[in-house]
Design an enzyme around this catalytic site. Structure first.
Site, PDB file in Angstrom:
ATOM      1  N   MET A  64       0.646  -1.197  -0.555  1.00 41.79           N
ATOM      2  CA  MET A  64      -0.200   0.177  -0.357  1.00 41.79           C
ATOM      3  C   MET A  64       0.995   1.026  -0.226  1.00 41.79           C
ATOM      4  O   MET A  64       1.650   1.076   0.508  1.00 41.79           O
ATOM      5  CB  MET A  64      -0.658  -0.372   0.728  1.00 41.79           C
ATOM      6  CG  MET A  64      -1.764   1.331   1.548  1.00 41.79           C
ATOM      7  SD  MET A  64      -2.957   1.464   2.974  1.00 41.79           S
ATOM      8  CE  MET A  64      -4.056   0.004   2.473  1.00 41.79           C
ATOM      9  N   CYS A  65       0.668   2.774  -1.093  1.00 35.20           N
ATOM     10  CA  CYS A  65       0.800   3.327  -0.927  1.00 35.20           C
ATOM     11  C   CYS A  65       0.250   4.946  -0.776  1.00 35.20           C
ATOM     12  O   CYS A  65      -0.833   4.466   0.500  1.00 35.20           O
ATOM     13  CB  CYS A  65       2.161   3.524  -2.346  1.00 35.20           C
ATOM     14  SG  CYS A  65       1.173   4.039  -3.480  1.00 35.20           S
ATOM     15  N   TYR A  66       0.606   5.746  -0.853  1.00 34.54           N
ATOM     16  CA  TYR A  66      -0.598   6.616  -1.038  1.00 34.54           C
ATOM     17  C   TYR A  66      -1.541   6.771  -2.138  1.00 34.54           C
ATOM     18  O   TYR A  66      -3.009   6.648  -1.072  1.00 34.54           O
ATOM     19  CB  TYR A  66       0.011   8.106  -1.525  1.00 34.54           C
ATOM     20  CG  TYR A  66       1.590   8.413  -0.851  1.00 34.54           C
ATOM     21  CD1 TYR A  66       1.458   8.841   0.526  1.00 34.54           C
ATOM     22  CD2 TYR A  66       2.524   8.137  -1.385  1.00 34.54           C
ATOM     23  CE1 TYR A  66       1.919   9.687   0.927  1.00 34.54           C
ATOM     24  CE2 TYR A  66       3.958   8.257  -0.755  1.00 34.54           C
ATOM     25  CZ  TYR A  66       3.618   9.303   0.327  1.00 34.54           C
ATOM     26  OH  TYR A  66       4.858   9.539   1.250  1.00 34.54           O
ATOM     27  N   GLY A  68      -1.729   4.149  -4.738  1.00 33.95           N
ATOM     28  CA  GLY A  68      -1.700   2.914  -5.741  1.00 33.95           C
ATOM     29  C   GLY A  68      -1.139   3.024  -7.003  1.00 33.95           C
ATOM     30  O   GLY A  68      -0.937   2.423  -7.757  1.00 33.95           O
ATOM     31  N   PHE A  93      -3.724   4.135   0.597  1.00 31.78           N
ATOM     32  CA  PHE A  93      -4.542   4.410   1.558  1.00 31.78           C
ATOM     33  C   PHE A  93      -5.481   4.767   1.825  1.00 31.78           C
ATOM     34  O   PHE A  93      -6.202   5.242   2.484  1.00 31.78           O
ATOM     35  CB  PHE A  93      -2.332   5.277   2.427  1.00 31.78           C
ATOM     36  CG  PHE A  93      -3.876   5.255   4.078  1.00 31.78           C
ATOM     37  CD1 PHE A  93      -4.171   4.414   5.223  1.00 31.78           C
ATOM     38  CD2 PHE A  93      -4.060   6.738   4.765  1.00 31.78           C
ATOM     39  CE1 PHE A  93      -4.182   4.547   6.393  1.00 31.78           C
ATOM     40  CE2 PHE A  93      -4.574   7.022   5.808  1.00 31.78           C
ATOM     41  CZ  PHE A  93      -4.826   5.350   6.720  1.00 31.78           C
TER      42      PHE A  93
END
Length: 109
Positions: A64-66, A68, A93
């Site tokens: 998971m990042c900011y 995708g 996220f």
């Protein structure tokens, strides 16, 4: 799995709660501390070695990042390191927080 798979936050939520995959969060330390998915491992250059020592390569990993996007590169990297099943969480996220606002932890742990 030769390539990572993109999954939505609902699928990630299900895998996390069924304990069929672990979740790593690759965002910066400040963003992670302000809010992250409960149970997520904060994966950084400094914690990568510990993560790889603590998890077998047959462990399914969700990245998971900011939003995708960055997670796709990290997912590909984890595949290249030998992990068998790797997923990139679409929407990151930001999408998790929108769909599951009650399931957000704060702090570095």
């Amino acid at each position: 799995m030769e390539q990572f798979e993109c999954i939505n936050v609902e699928e990630a939520h299900q895998k996390l709660h069924q304990q069929t995959a672990v979740l790593v969060d690759i965002r910066d330390p400040q963003s992670y501390a302000m809010g992250h998915t409960p149970g997520a491992f904060h994966l950084t250059n400094d914690t990568l070695g510990a993560f790889m020592r603590d998890h077998d390569f047959d462990t399914a990993v969700m990245v998971m990042c900011y939003h995708g996007n960055s997670s796709k590169g990290a997912a590909q990297y984890l595949l290249q390191q030998g992990f068998d099943k790797v997923y990139s969480v679409d929407g990151g996220f930001d999408a998790w927080h929108r769909h599951f606002p009650a399931e957000v932890a704060h702090g570095t742990f």
